[in-house]
Design a protein around this motif. Structure first.
Motif, PDB file in Angstrom:
ATOM      1  N   ASN A 133     -13.328  -0.210  25.491  1.00 18.06           N
ATOM      2  CA  ASN A 133     -12.091   0.555  25.415  1.00 18.06           C
ATOM      3  C   ASN A 133     -12.342   1.898  24.749  1.00 18.06           C
ATOM      4  O   ASN A 133     -12.951   1.972  23.678  1.00 18.06           O
ATOM      5  N   PHE A 134     -11.882   2.956  25.389  1.00 21.67           N
ATOM      6  CA  PHE A 134     -11.961   4.297  24.824  1.00 21.67           C
ATOM      7  C   PHE A 134     -10.633   4.563  24.119  1.00 21.67           C
ATOM      8  O   PHE A 134      -9.620   4.850  24.753  1.00 21.67           O
ATOM      9  N   VAL A 135     -10.657   4.422  22.810  1.00 22.13           N
ATOM     10  CA  VAL A 135      -9.432   4.412  22.016  1.00 22.13           C
ATOM     11  C   VAL A 135      -8.922   5.820  21.736  1.00 22.13           C
ATOM     12  O   VAL A 135      -7.716   6.075  21.749  1.00 22.13           O
ATOM     13  N   ILE A 186     -14.727   2.163   9.278  1.00 21.79           N
ATOM     14  CA  ILE A 186     -14.959   1.921  10.697  1.00 21.79           C
ATOM     15  C   ILE A 186     -14.466   0.535  11.100  1.00 21.79           C
ATOM     16  O   ILE A 186     -14.013   0.329  12.220  1.00 21.79           O
ATOM     17  N   TYR A 187     -14.520  -0.429  10.167  1.00 20.31           N
ATOM     18  CA  TYR A 187     -14.031  -1.769  10.486  1.00 20.31           C
ATOM     19  C   TYR A 187     -12.538  -1.765  10.750  1.00 20.31           C
ATOM     20  O   TYR A 187     -12.024  -2.561  11.543  1.00 20.31           O
ATOM     21  N   ASP A 188     -11.810  -0.904  10.065  1.00 21.65           N
ATOM     22  CA  ASP A 188     -10.356  -0.858  10.184  1.00 21.65           C
ATOM     23  C   ASP A 188      -9.877  -0.007  11.352  1.00 21.65           C
ATOM     24  O   ASP A 188      -8.677   0.040  11.638  1.00 21.65           O
ATOM     25  N   ALA A 189     -10.791   0.667  12.031  1.00 23.10           N
ATOM     26  CA  ALA A 189     -10.404   1.513  13.158  1.00 23.10           C
ATOM     27  C   ALA A 189      -9.831   0.643  14.275  1.00 23.10           C
ATOM     28  O   ALA A 189     -10.279  -0.487  14.494  1.00 23.10           O
ATOM     29  N   PRO A 190      -8.826   1.130  15.005  1.00 21.48           N
ATOM     30  CA  PRO A 190      -8.217   0.324  16.073  1.00 21.48           C
ATOM     31  C   PRO A 190      -9.204   0.015  17.191  1.00 21.48           C
ATOM     32  O   PRO A 190     -10.147   0.778  17.434  1.00 21.48           O
ATOM     33  N   SER A 191      -8.980  -1.104  17.862  1.00 24.92           N
ATOM     34  CA  SER A 191      -9.841  -1.531  18.970  1.00 24.92           C
ATOM     35  C   SER A 191      -9.272  -1.150  20.325  1.00 24.92           C
ATOM     36  O   SER A 191      -9.997  -1.155  21.326  1.00 24.92           O
ATOM     37  N   LYS A 217     -17.858  -1.030  17.092  1.00 22.96           N
ATOM     38  CA  LYS A 217     -17.005   0.151  17.098  1.00 22.96           C
ATOM     39  C   LYS A 217     -17.872   1.381  16.875  1.00 22.96           C
ATOM     40  O   LYS A 217     -18.753   1.384  16.009  1.00 22.96           O
ATOM     41  N   ILE A 218     -17.607   2.414  17.654  1.00 19.28           N
ATOM     42  CA  ILE A 218     -18.389   3.642  17.594  1.00 19.28           C
ATOM     43  C   ILE A 218     -17.452   4.804  17.379  1.00 19.28           C
ATOM     44  O   ILE A 218     -16.573   5.067  18.208  1.00 19.28           O
ATOM     45  N   ARG A 219     -17.594   5.495  16.264  1.00 19.06           N
ATOM     46  CA  ARG A 219     -16.802   6.695  15.995  1.00 19.06           C
ATOM     47  C   ARG A 219     -17.744   7.900  16.064  1.00 19.06           C
ATOM     48  O   ARG A 219     -18.716   7.978  15.330  1.00 19.06           O
ATOM     49  N   ILE A 220     -17.434   8.835  16.985  1.00 20.50           N
ATOM     50  CA  ILE A 220     -18.244  10.021  17.142  1.00 20.50           C
ATOM     51  C   ILE A 220     -17.539  11.188  16.467  1.00 20.50           C
ATOM     52  O   ILE A 220     -16.442  11.585  16.882  1.00 20.50           O
ATOM     53  N   ASP A 221     -18.153  11.715  15.418  1.00 20.32           N
ATOM     54  CA  ASP A 221     -17.547  12.808  14.656  1.00 20.32           C
ATOM     55  C   ASP A 221     -17.953  14.178  15.181  1.00 20.32           C
ATOM     56  O   ASP A 221     -17.170  15.122  15.136  1.00 20.32           O
ATOM     57  N   GLU A 222     -19.207  14.298  15.655  1.00 20.69           N
ATOM     58  CA  GLU A 222     -19.713  15.594  16.090  1.00 20.69           C
ATOM     59  C   GLU A 222     -20.405  15.477  17.442  1.00 20.69           C
ATOM     60  O   GLU A 222     -21.169  14.553  17.680  1.00 20.69           O
ATOM     61  N   TRP A 223     -20.122  16.440  18.306  1.00 24.99           N
ATOM     62  CA  TRP A 223     -20.785  16.574  19.609  1.00 24.99           C
ATOM     63  C   TRP A 223     -21.459  17.940  19.677  1.00 24.99           C
ATOM     64  O   TRP A 223     -20.884  18.943  19.267  1.00 24.99           O
ATOM     65  N   THR A 224     -22.682  17.972  20.225  1.00 24.07           N
ATOM     66  CA  THR A 224     -23.385  19.226  20.458  1.00 24.07           C
ATOM     67  C   THR A 224     -24.072  19.161  21.810  1.00 24.07           C
ATOM     68  O   THR A 224     -24.748  18.180  22.120  1.00 24.07           O
ATOM     69  N   TYR A 225     -23.868  20.194  22.628  1.00 30.20           N
ATOM     70  CA  TYR A 225     -24.541  20.235  23.938  1.00 30.20           C
ATOM     71  C   TYR A 225     -24.616  21.669  24.427  1.00 30.20           C
ATOM     72  O   TYR A 225     -24.001  22.571  23.853  1.00 30.20           O
ATOM     73  N   LEU A 263     -13.526   7.645  19.544  1.00 29.98           N
ATOM     74  CA  LEU A 263     -13.579   6.258  19.091  1.00 29.98           C
ATOM     75  C   LEU A 263     -13.675   5.340  20.298  1.00 29.98           C
ATOM     76  O   LEU A 263     -12.839   5.390  21.193  1.00 29.98           O
ATOM     77  N   ILE A 264     -14.740   4.510  20.313  1.00 29.51           N
ATOM     78  CA  ILE A 264     -14.981   3.551  21.386  1.00 29.51           C
ATOM     79  C   ILE A 264     -15.117   2.173  20.755  1.00 29.51           C
ATOM     80  O   ILE A 264     -15.764   2.009  19.721  1.00 29.51           O
TER      81      ILE A 264
END
Length: 210
Positions: A176-178, A22-27, A202-210, A191-192
């Motif tokens: 930023n919404f990457v 997650i640290y290496d994810a783009p900003s 940094k926030i990486r969302i892998d799964e969404w449920t609704y 990725l936000i």
């Protein structure tokens, strides 16, 4: 930064949450953004679809970086209403976990060892936890790519929320919404990146449920 372990005696939790990816994810996105006016019909349609998602869950990974500290954590976010949501932070490397639960009475933070604390001043609690007044009450909306009303924001050519600035208590977060999950309608963030000049979340969302 006052770490979570100092609040609830979670010694070692932040040191064990591991996963450097997650640290290496783009900003930021790797190309110039073509901005679309807010009145664009496709954007308005997308916005209406997001507004219909009122109860949902999201899971993934947080990564926090500052000159003094860094930690990462898996998270599970469950949202039902402005006064009923919770966030669980945990690690693959430890059985310890941390839960933030919002009710009408305020915010309760508790750990897997039975320690608990309730704070009516949520701004104060977030300041103690991550060293800045993070607007967690507003997080519920823009984590799904939905801007708040009457706030300035940028829409990209794919009719997705691209960027906005959020001032709170004298500190301005640049959000930023990457990247988005584009295999579903409506597109939801993947990725936000939030940055205030000295701190990055940094926030990486892998799964969404609704």
């Amino acid at each position: 930064m006052k770490t979570i372990s100092k609040i609830l005696s979670l010694t070692g939790l932040l040191a064990l949450v591991g996963c450097n990816s997650i640290y290496d994810a783009p900003s930021k996105v790797d190309k110039s953004i073509i901005t679309i006016p807010h009145s664009d019909p496709q954007w308005q349609q997308h916005l209406a679809q997001l507004q219909k998602i009122r109860s949902y869950s999201a899971s993934g990974q947080f990564g926090y970086l500052s000159p003094e500290d860094r930690f990462s954590s898996h998270f599970d976010w469950q949202y039902h209403s402005p006064y009923q949501f919770h966030l669980v932070m945990s690690s693959n490397l430890s059985s310890k976990s941390l839960k933030l639960q919002r009710t009408q009475q305020g915010m309760t933070v508790s750990d897997s060892e039975g320690n608990s604390r309730t704070e009516t001043n949520i701004t104060k609690l977030m300041q103690e936890m991550i060293g800045v007044s993070f607007p967690i009450d507003h997080f519920a909306y823009w984590v799904k790519g939905q801007p708040e009303e009457n706030m300035p924001y940028t829409v990209n050519e794919k009719r997705q929320l691209a960027q906005f600035n959020y001032p709170i208590n004298g500190v301005t977060w640049n959000v930023n919404f990457v990247e988005y999950h584009e295999d579903r309608i409506p597109n939801l963030p993947k990725l936000i990146s939030l940055d205030n000049g000295t701190q990055t979340l940094k926030i990486r969302i892998d799964e969404w449920t609704y």
